[in-house]
Scaffold this motif. Structure first.
Motif, PDB file in Angstrom:
ATOM      1  N   ALA A  49      51.016   1.802  45.216  1.00  0.00           N
ATOM      2  CA  ALA A  49      51.513   2.288  46.501  1.00  0.00           C
ATOM      3  C   ALA A  49      50.431   3.178  47.103  1.00  0.00           C
ATOM      4  O   ALA A  49      50.146   4.254  46.582  1.00  0.00           O
ATOM      5  CB  ALA A  49      52.808   3.067  46.317  1.00  0.00           C
ATOM      6  N   LEU A  50      49.810   2.710  48.179  1.00  0.00           N
ATOM      7  CA  LEU A  50      48.748   3.456  48.846  1.00  0.00           C
ATOM      8  C   LEU A  50      49.400   4.361  49.889  1.00  0.00           C
ATOM      9  O   LEU A  50      49.913   3.878  50.902  1.00  0.00           O
ATOM     10  CB  LEU A  50      47.772   2.476  49.502  1.00  0.00           C
ATOM     11  N   LEU A  51      49.419   5.667  49.633  1.00  0.00           N
ATOM     12  CA  LEU A  51      50.121   6.626  50.482  1.00  0.00           C
ATOM     13  C   LEU A  51      49.135   7.298  51.423  1.00  0.00           C
ATOM     14  O   LEU A  51      48.215   7.996  50.982  1.00  0.00           O
ATOM     15  CB  LEU A  51      50.829   7.671  49.614  1.00  0.00           C
ATOM     16  N   ILE A  52      49.335   7.111  52.750  1.00  0.00           N
ATOM     17  CA  ILE A  52      48.393   7.570  53.767  1.00  0.00           C
ATOM     18  C   ILE A  52      49.062   8.598  54.650  1.00  0.00           C
ATOM     19  O   ILE A  52      49.786   8.255  55.595  1.00  0.00           O
ATOM     20  CB  ILE A  52      47.892   6.388  54.639  1.00  0.00           C
ATOM     21  N   PRO A  53      48.870   9.906  54.396  1.00  0.00           N
ATOM     22  CA  PRO A  53      49.397  10.915  55.323  1.00  0.00           C
ATOM     23  C   PRO A  53      48.734  10.749  56.690  1.00  0.00           C
ATOM     24  O   PRO A  53      47.511  10.610  56.788  1.00  0.00           O
ATOM     25  CB  PRO A  53      48.998  12.244  54.663  1.00  0.00           C
ATOM     26  N   PHE A  54      49.535  10.813  57.754  1.00  0.00           N
ATOM     27  CA  PHE A  54      49.001  10.377  59.050  1.00  0.00           C
ATOM     28  C   PHE A  54      49.660  11.125  60.193  1.00  0.00           C
ATOM     29  O   PHE A  54      50.857  11.418  60.173  1.00  0.00           O
ATOM     30  CB  PHE A  54      49.251   8.869  59.211  1.00  0.00           C
ATOM     31  N   ARG A  55      48.839  11.424  61.208  1.00  0.00           N
ATOM     32  CA  ARG A  55      49.344  11.884  62.501  1.00  0.00           C
ATOM     33  C   ARG A  55      48.247  11.695  63.546  1.00  0.00           C
ATOM     34  O   ARG A  55      47.182  12.286  63.468  1.00  0.00           O
ATOM     35  CB  ARG A  55      49.768  13.347  62.460  1.00  0.00           C
ATOM     36  N   GLU A  56      48.489  10.802  64.503  1.00  0.00           N
ATOM     37  CA  GLU A  56      47.658  10.625  65.700  1.00  0.00           C
ATOM     38  C   GLU A  56      46.184  10.372  65.387  1.00  0.00           C
ATOM     39  O   GLU A  56      45.295  10.921  66.034  1.00  0.00           O
ATOM     40  CB  GLU A  56      47.802  11.857  66.610  1.00  0.00           C
ATOM     41  N   ARG A  57      45.926   9.536  64.410  1.00  0.00           N
ATOM     42  CA  ARG A  57      44.525   9.191  64.099  1.00  0.00           C
ATOM     43  C   ARG A  57      44.408   7.655  64.103  1.00  0.00           C
ATOM     44  O   ARG A  57      44.026   7.040  63.115  1.00  0.00           O
ATOM     45  CB  ARG A  57      44.122   9.795  62.751  1.00  0.00           C
TER      46      ARG A  57
END
Length: 324
Positions: A93-101
């Protein structure tokens, strides 16, 4: 049939008043043959457009749109994962924290899908999109991603969206012996201190639970990785890192542009003092959130799942979760 002698050229008047020379009819060529050739050429062009696709993201600057873009290639079939034993029994499970990128995400998802597929690693990419109005909380998003990743994955990668592996020898396999820090201090282009465990870190789900996940107290940028290093040691786990990689600081491509995207490094109230403390109570057991939506997407043929996440904050415990 036209007579054997060559006819004069034919001119056609266009709307702008200009004239364009039509090609002379070849000698001994019938109207039927010309029509058939044109029909065949048109069919071939349509077939080429139908079969053409693009698996890469064009980088033409912010806001630019590629002229007449080709449709993305269809995603690779996952049937081979179950049928081909060379893919192995584990699933990441590749977990990618993200916001507006979004520019970074458009490059990241297809790159990682192709990279892991070449290594025959079964995987599922989760984009953990924080959509609330609190400050960014990378650690809480990873906790949410862990809880929402399902039972068909047995290990995770805590992976920054702006860090792309360039060396095919990097190991993304199942870290059975202990947490495996792919973006080690000897390889990461920016961070080189020995207790650094950020960027890309692999853990089995069992080991992540032994650490009670990550602390939810880190709003804004930084320090959550340093606290997690203490959790790894506190759980009695041994940390492993790559060996034999000869590409040094060129092992990864770092997409982040500090001039364009400023980091939220502001410290509010007692945050500066609290950020150096070990959170012995919080983690997986008390992360507060709600899933607004779950959407399956394909980015240039690479599949991923986007979770729109609303985090919650107890302002009495972490008043620095907002700027007010």
């Amino acid at each position: 049939m036209f007579p054997s002698r060559r006819k004069p050229a034919v001119y056609v008047r266009e709307e702008a008043g200009s004239r364009r020379l039509l090609a002379l009819l070849p000698r001994k060529c019938s109207v039927f043959r010309l029509f058939f050739a044109a029909l065949l050429l048109g069919f071939a062009s349509l077939l080429w457009l139908q079969l053409s696709c693009s698996g890469d993201v064009a980088r033409q600057g912010r806001g630019a749109v590629a002229p007449n873009p080709l449709k993305p290639c269809p995603p690779e079939s996952r049937a081979s994962w179950a049928e081909d034993p060379s893919w192995g029994p584990h699933r990441l499970a590749l977990l990618i924290p993200f916001r507006e990128r979004f520019e970074e995400l458009l490059a990241f998802v297809p790159h990682m899908h192709r990279f892991l597929s070449r290594k025959r690693i079964r995987h599922h990419i989760f984009v953990l999109n924080q959509v609330d109005h609190y400050r960014f909380n990378r650690a809480s998003l990873i906790n949410v991603g862990f809880l929402e990743s399902g039972n068909d994955t047995d290990y995770i990668a805590m992976h920054d969206v702006d860090l792309l592996p360039r060396n095919e020898e990097l190991d993304y396999g199942f870290p059975e012996a202990g947490p495996f820090h792919v973006a080690s201090p000897e390889l990461h282009p920016l961070y080189h201190y020995k207790t650094y465990v950020g960027g890309i870190l692999l853990l089995t789900k069992q080991h992540y639970e032994m650490c009670n996940g990550m602390s939810n107290r880190f709003w804004g940028w930084g320090r959550e990785d340093d606290e997690f290093y203490r959790r790894i040691k506190g759980a009695g786990l041994q940390l492993f890192r790559p060996s034999g990689i000869k590409t040094g600081y060129k092992t990864f491509q770092h997409l982040h542009d500090p001039a364009w995207r400023k980091r939220d490094q502001k410290r509010i109230a007692t945050q500066k003092q609290e950020q150096f403390k070990v959170d012995r109570d919080g983690g997986l057991n008390n992360v507060r959130y709600r899933i607004e939506s779950r959407t399956a997407l394909s980015v240039a043929g690479a599949p991923c799942t986007v979770l729109n996440i609303l985090l919650d904050c107890d302002a009495s415990k972490t008043p620095w979760c907002t700027f007010s």
